[in-house]
Design an enzyme around this catalytic site. Sequence first.
Site, PDB file in Angstrom:
ATOM      1  N   ARG A 208       0.823  -1.203   0.000  1.00  0.00           N
ATOM      2  CA  ARG A 208       0.000   0.000   0.000  1.00  0.00           C
ATOM      3  C   ARG A 208       0.861   1.259   0.000  1.00  0.00           C
ATOM      4  NH1 ARG A 208      -4.425   1.560   4.656  1.00  0.00           N
ATOM      5  NH2 ARG A 208      -2.489   2.093   5.716  1.00  0.00           N
TER       6      ARG A 208
ATOM      7  N   TYR B 158     -11.428   6.534  -5.398  1.00  0.00           N
ATOM      8  CA  TYR B 158     -11.201   7.224  -4.113  1.00  0.00           C
ATOM      9  C   TYR B 158     -10.216   8.387  -4.225  1.00  0.00           C
ATOM     10  CZ  TYR B 158      -7.288   3.851  -3.901  1.00  0.00           C
ATOM     11  OH  TYR B 158      -6.182   3.096  -4.185  1.00  0.00           O
TER      12      TYR B 158
ATOM     13  N   ARG C  99     -12.414   0.723   7.869  1.00  0.00           N
ATOM     14  CA  ARG C  99     -11.226   1.435   8.349  1.00  0.00           C
ATOM     15  C   ARG C  99     -11.333   2.927   8.087  1.00  0.00           C
ATOM     16  NH1 ARG C  99      -7.274   0.306   4.781  1.00  0.00           N
ATOM     17  NH2 ARG C  99      -8.222  -1.411   3.615  1.00  0.00           N
TER      18      ARG C  99
ATOM     19  N   GLU D 289     -10.647  -7.790   3.691  1.00  0.00           N
ATOM     20  CA  GLU D 289      -9.581  -8.263   2.806  1.00  0.00           C
ATOM     21  C   GLU D 289      -8.425  -8.821   3.626  1.00  0.00           C
ATOM     22  OE1 GLU D 289      -8.083  -5.269   0.133  1.00  0.00           O
ATOM     23  OE2 GLU D 289      -6.760  -6.656  -0.910  1.00  0.00           O
TER      24      GLU D 289
ATOM     25  N   HIS E 270     -13.928  -8.381  -2.027  1.00  0.00           N
ATOM     26  CA  HIS E 270     -12.992  -9.328  -1.399  1.00  0.00           C
ATOM     27  C   HIS E 270     -13.742 -10.351  -0.544  1.00  0.00           C
ATOM     28  CE1 HIS E 270      -9.693  -7.087  -3.007  1.00  0.00           C
ATOM     29  NE2 HIS E 270      -9.975  -6.014  -2.279  1.00  0.00           N
TER      30      HIS E 270
ATOM     31  N   ASP F 162      -9.301  -5.448  -9.851  1.00  0.00           N
ATOM     32  CA  ASP F 162      -8.811  -4.721  -8.687  1.00  0.00           C
ATOM     33  C   ASP F 162      -7.527  -3.944  -8.987  1.00  0.00           C
ATOM     34  OD1 ASP F 162      -8.398  -3.777  -6.146  1.00  0.00           O
ATOM     35  OD2 ASP F 162      -8.139  -5.712  -5.187  1.00  0.00           O
TER      36      ASP F 162
END
Lengths: 443, 443
Positions: free
Chosen positions: B81, B120, B205, B232, B266, B317
């Site tokens: 990430r 996003y 989250r 996930e 997911h 994804d």
Amino acid sequence: MTSYWCERAWLGGDAVDEGVVIDVDGDRIAAVNPDVAVAPQGCVRLSGVTVPGLANSHSHAFHRALRSTTESQAGSFWTWREQMYALAERLDPDGYLALARATFAEMVLAGITLVGEFHYLHHDRGGRAYSDANRLGSVILQAASEAGVRITLLDACYLHGDGGAELAGAQRRFGDGDADRWAARVSDLAAGPTARIGAAIHSVRAVDPTAAAIVAAWAAEHGAPLHAHVSEQPAENDACRARYARTPTALLADIGAVHSRFTAVHATHLTTDDISILGTARATCCLCPTTERDLADGVGPASRLRDAGARLALGTDSNAVIDLFEEARGVELDERLVSGTRGHHSAPGLLAAATRDGYASLGWPEGGRIAPGATADFTTVGLDSVRLAGTETDHALEALVFAASATDVRNVVVAGRSIVSDGVHRDIDVARELHDAIVAVRS
Amino acid sequence: MTSYWCERAWLGGDAVDEGVVIDVDGDRIAAVNPDVAVAPQGCVRLSGVTVPGLANSHSHAFHRALRSTTESQAGSFWTWREQMYALAERLDPDGYLALARATFAEMVLAGITLVGEFHYLHHDRGGRAYSDANRLGSVILQAASEAGVRITLLDACYLHGDGGAELAGAQRRFGDGDADRWAARVSDLAAGPTARIGAAIHSVRAVDPTAAAIVAAWAAEHGAPLHAHVSEQPAENDACRARYARTPTALLADIGAVHSRFTAVHATHLTTDDISILGTARATCCLCPTTERDLADGVGPASRLRDAGARLALGTDSNAVIDLFEEARGVELDERLVSGTRGHHSAPGLLAAATRDGYASLGWPEGGRIAPGATADFTTVGLDSVRLAGTETDHALEALVFAASATDVRNVVVAGRSIVSDGVHRDIDVARELHDAIVAVRS
């Protein structure tokens, strides 16, 4: 002498070199010169990334005819095997030649320059010997020659059904009766400039320890590679333990089969002791991730084997997929799935398994590398497909392992001969021959 | 009116039909006629197997620039990430447009006719609003239009860092400040003939329950699909339990988000109760097997979800791979790896996930099927590659799911327009645009 200028080439390190000239003399690499920024006049130009030819260390060519046909039913490895047996029962030499030739040609298109054909279907129906006892072995060697791929014919001894039962049905085509007869027959197989002969113990299911020792001794006497299916399924381990009070790996080690010329195929369900035995012996473990996933075998302990000292090789096995890049990434990706972490294997490490270590496991230690004196076998992957577009030199090895597919292979040279140019096989209309061969053996 | 004669077509049953005529009027299918053995004059001939257009139900287009570049390091989802955030921080509208346009074009080449873009990254650096607050959403809609793919823009609310922290670094580009401002912004996005707007809760989250309820209410009010990343990673579950004393699925159900227009993306690490909640609600679970394998997420309970009543959809994804056939077989093959048995999902079931159920999850219930009145979106897979050679009608669906690759797609029609012919995009040199766009955003 032919010279090739590679836009990029992998010479075995952690990254690719840009601008490499490979001089080929006959079937060998004569010289390798890096840092040649511009293609010299007269060089054959190879755009993309050139790597040593890929070694497919475990294949059953005839399984190619099963691709997709076994996917409509539930079941297990063992029910899949029934479908494979039904096909094995039908094959005759002409059908086998056409199927193996087309399948090997599909492999060359995928960049494979050396195949280890694990050959257990060597008798006629009912177990009768052909008038030439090696008729089907000769068919396979001919198919490889015509397809332009280097081969090690791993002739497999297969004597017993599960639990020591007599061979039945299609299995009777696999049997020589005893290991001495297996050895006598295999001793008559002839190697050639691009063909070598190896030995195989099909598995501890199919070969008792006394017979396995005879096969191992034959391999030692001939300096030949020795392969065996090992612990693909938990049921195989259970049966071996019940019968011999040890694991398949321990049993094979006890009869002297586990050494640096030994390759354990699959090696999926191992104990810590098994891993130690294989690692200490510097044996090779040939993983076949696409088949192991297809047949629900499970995920083998590849990184633990490597850490213990074993070498890794890769095989397409059932040929449900023929794509050694997918096999290579499968080793890493399947370990990710069961571990929850990334980075068990590096791209260079996986490429070494797909090239140098596969060549060694098949008895060609002089191949699988781009270096002076090595066999002139190399494969060029284009970076101009949509899959690989955006690849730059700094991550070209990762792109090959994690994103390339067989369709990205543009050029393949085997033993100094150009077999695939611009993605086309020089001698064979591969898709047409596959179609015709498969339809013929299915009917 | 344009008529297409399909050599074979899948009309939703257990096998393909041979000889099917599809009449297209504008952007809709007007009629479907099976049992037409010979192509009538004036029909466009589609050789191979024609299926409804594929729905890519979960995409982050800009991740395409990371392909292969994240594979040289060890780590986890969370270290991956960081690399993704570094890219997100660099993107500007022009670079994003070029990258998304080329990535969507790669999708169409792969037979994808509808993409759900989970969006996003909607603010400028530092979290500043663009003068047009939906600048980047408009870029994505423009990219899809130019690439010729139908789209649902799933605009994602993202308010908090891990553990409820303030947004930091690249995350600031994701945030609207609060859910009401998210709703106001998203209400200004304009749908079109091939574009619809959906809502997304990025994850539990990143969105607190009160804000998540506002997003869910917006979706309900607009009859829009609602998506969320769900479970996930185990760490996401642990944090959710520690903070809210329930699982992400239970938390989302409590605020009214889990219903038949909801898609859990997911759904990898679920409890038995979670599975029951999703199944009873007839929610969709969007699996992204190639990403879940790449990021070491694990193997989700796909067959248990289906058995509980949930629908399945598929997404590329992270776009480390763009191949919906590989996503489809990954669902089955990864369940094989962890179960030791085969046959959890049928080929028609997986194709339904890739088409009809994906369309429904993205708010296009009139699409994803070859039937009168449906959107005229369909994809033709050739059977003439070496991968698919030997495929016969009796196992053509299994060949598509278990052996086809994106490169086998020959023709793609979206909204009645032919976008891909003979494997070539009508408007875009896809590999070149990908290369240029990726090199530009990496530097």
